[in-house]
Write a protein that holds these residues in place. Structure first.
Motif, PDB file in Angstrom:
ATOM      1  N   ASP A 300      11.234  -2.454   2.808  1.00  0.00           N
ATOM      2  CA  ASP A 300      10.754  -3.487   2.230  1.00  0.00           C
ATOM      3  C   ASP A 300       9.465  -4.112   2.835  1.00  0.00           C
ATOM      4  O   ASP A 300       8.560  -4.303   2.415  1.00  0.00           O
ATOM      5  N   SER A 301       9.568  -4.152   4.298  1.00  0.00           N
ATOM      6  CA  SER A 301       8.619  -4.679   5.039  1.00  0.00           C
ATOM      7  C   SER A 301       7.336  -3.546   4.778  1.00  0.00           C
ATOM      8  O   SER A 301       6.083  -4.244   4.681  1.00  0.00           O
ATOM      9  N   MET A 302       7.517  -2.388   4.799  1.00  0.00           N
ATOM     10  CA  MET A 302       6.628  -1.495   4.690  1.00  0.00           C
ATOM     11  C   MET A 302       5.811  -1.607   3.439  1.00  0.00           C
ATOM     12  O   MET A 302       4.607  -1.413   3.120  1.00  0.00           O
ATOM     13  N   GLY A 303       6.868  -1.767   2.447  1.00  0.00           N
ATOM     14  CA  GLY A 303       6.116  -1.824   0.755  1.00  0.00           C
ATOM     15  C   GLY A 303       5.135  -2.935   0.729  1.00  0.00           C
ATOM     16  O   GLY A 303       4.475  -3.097   0.170  1.00  0.00           O
ATOM     17  N   GLN A 304       5.678  -4.070   1.442  1.00  0.00           N
ATOM     18  CA  GLN A 304       5.019  -5.522   1.363  1.00  0.00           C
ATOM     19  C   GLN A 304       3.529  -5.169   2.147  1.00  0.00           C
ATOM     20  O   GLN A 304       2.272  -5.744   1.757  1.00  0.00           O
ATOM     21  N   ALA A 305       3.727  -4.466   3.199  1.00  0.00           N
ATOM     22  CA  ALA A 305       2.296  -4.200   4.091  1.00  0.00           C
ATOM     23  C   ALA A 305       1.425  -3.522   3.152  1.00  0.00           C
ATOM     24  O   ALA A 305       0.235  -3.613   3.243  1.00  0.00           O
ATOM     25  N   PHE A 306       1.719  -2.309   2.539  1.00  0.00           N
ATOM     26  CA  PHE A 306       1.029  -1.764   1.585  1.00  0.00           C
ATOM     27  C   PHE A 306       0.439  -2.658   0.371  1.00  0.00           C
ATOM     28  O   PHE A 306      -0.875  -2.756  -0.033  1.00  0.00           O
ATOM     29  N   SER A 307       1.140  -3.338  -0.357  1.00  0.00           N
ATOM     30  CA  SER A 307       0.916  -4.068  -1.583  1.00  0.00           C
ATOM     31  C   SER A 307       0.044  -5.315  -1.239  1.00  0.00           C
ATOM     32  O   SER A 307      -0.556  -5.907  -2.071  1.00  0.00           O
TER      33      SER A 307
END
Length: 338
Positions: A300-307
């Protein structure tokens, strides 16, 4: 913590040339400079140091500041380097450490290590014919390696945080809250984790905390190296066994519970062959549930970092999509059994 951002491979080669001359005896130049981007949470560059005796294959690993939350849980580059030295002395297969980075290198905090030959990609290890002969031995071998990690002398370890079961559950729940993620399955899993958290061990041991199929360099003879020590801390050794058994690291071989490589029984047998003590399967199960909980939050954290644009690497987006897989696994692990 600081990190430089080389603009190109040519810029990186210039910096690595100076590093190689300091760390590798007789190094004259570098070649084959190439960034490794396959899901690494830290910055990794491969290169060869050219010496009169031939090329020396190397990796430089340095801190990537894509997430303050991720770095807050990191052991730190200096600790990683110290752990590699200690692990090698304790019979744990790891890349040889050749030196640590300095501020004048312009690469941030990190170190230079041996570039091992072999395979790290889990699906290939599980399916390629090149590993057919060694694959049946890997689960037991991994159990024995974990036991050697847990036996490393406490007095010689670098400074590391200490966290047992309840500490870790609350720690990762806080990361989820700080990141703004809202996943009802995780709230349910957290309640279960806190209600069933095992009591702390009398003595905390070194825990790798990311020991899995995908962080191991494997060749036709077996495990060549245990990689990615950034989450290492002091705590319950059963954490490593539970994390290794997560479905996420089986890559489709769901009936092979130990990393897709073999059975839990084989993993436990390898561990006990070193410790002389039976494995507490119930304690391992708690850590397997926690592993799915932690991995979901990490995704979830990595997805937020990308988005959010904080880290535009496609690897962050690819990993971020896997949060839903962990939610499904948590539902499976916690479903009432008849």
């Amino acid at each position: 913590m600081s990190q430089a951002a080389p603009a190109s491979s040519a810029d990186m080669a210039t910096r690595l040339r100076a590093v190689a001359r300091r760390c590798i005896e007789g190094a004259e130049d570098v070649t084959g400079v190439c960034e490794i981007t396959s899901g690494a949470s830290q910055s990794l560059w491969a290169f060869d140091a050219i010496t009169p005796q031939g090329a020396v294959p190397l990796i430089v690993r340095s801190a990537r500041l894509w997430s303050e939350q991720a770095q807050a849980g990191s052991a730190g580059m200096a600790a990683e380097a110290a752990l590699l030295r200690l692990a090698a002395a304790g019979g744990v297969p790891v890349p040889a450490l050749h030196g640590e980075l300095r501020p004048e290198d312009g690469l941030g905090e990190g170190y230079v290590m041996e570039r091992l030959e072999g395979e790290t990609r889990g699906p290939r290890i599980l399916r390629d014919a090149a590993f057919n002969a060694v694959r049946p031995k890997l689960a037991e071998q991994c159990g024995a390696i974990m036991a050697r990690i847990h036996a490393l002398p406490r007095a010689e370890l670098p400074p590391l945080r200490t966290a047992f079961a309840r500490d870790e559950a609350l720690n990762w729940a806080q990361r989820l809250g700080t990141g703004g993620g809202k996943r009802p399955v995780l709230a349910w899993a957290l309640r279960w984790l806190l209600a069933h958290a095992p009591e702390p061990q009398t003595h905390a041991t070194l825990v790798h905390a990311d020991f899995r199929n995908g962080n191991l360099m494997i060749d036709s003879e077996g495990v060549r190296g245990v990689l990615d020590w950034e989450l290492a801390h002091l705590g319950d050794p059963m954490e490593d066994l539970g994390y290794f058994c997560m479905n996420a690291w089986r890559y489709g071989q769901i009936d092979q519970h130990a990393g897709g490589l073999g059975s839990r029984e084989a993993l436990f047998a390898g561990y006990s062959s070193v410790t002389g003590v039976p494995v507490d399967a119930a304690r391992v199960h708690w850590w397997e549930v926690f592993g799915a909980f932690k991995w979901c939050i990490s995704c979830d954290s990595m997805g937020q970092a990308f988005s959010s644009g904080l880290d535009p690497a496609l690897e962050r987006a690819a990993v971020g999509r896997r949060a839903s897989e962990s939610e499904l696994e948590l539902l499976h692990l916690l479903a009432p059994r008849p």
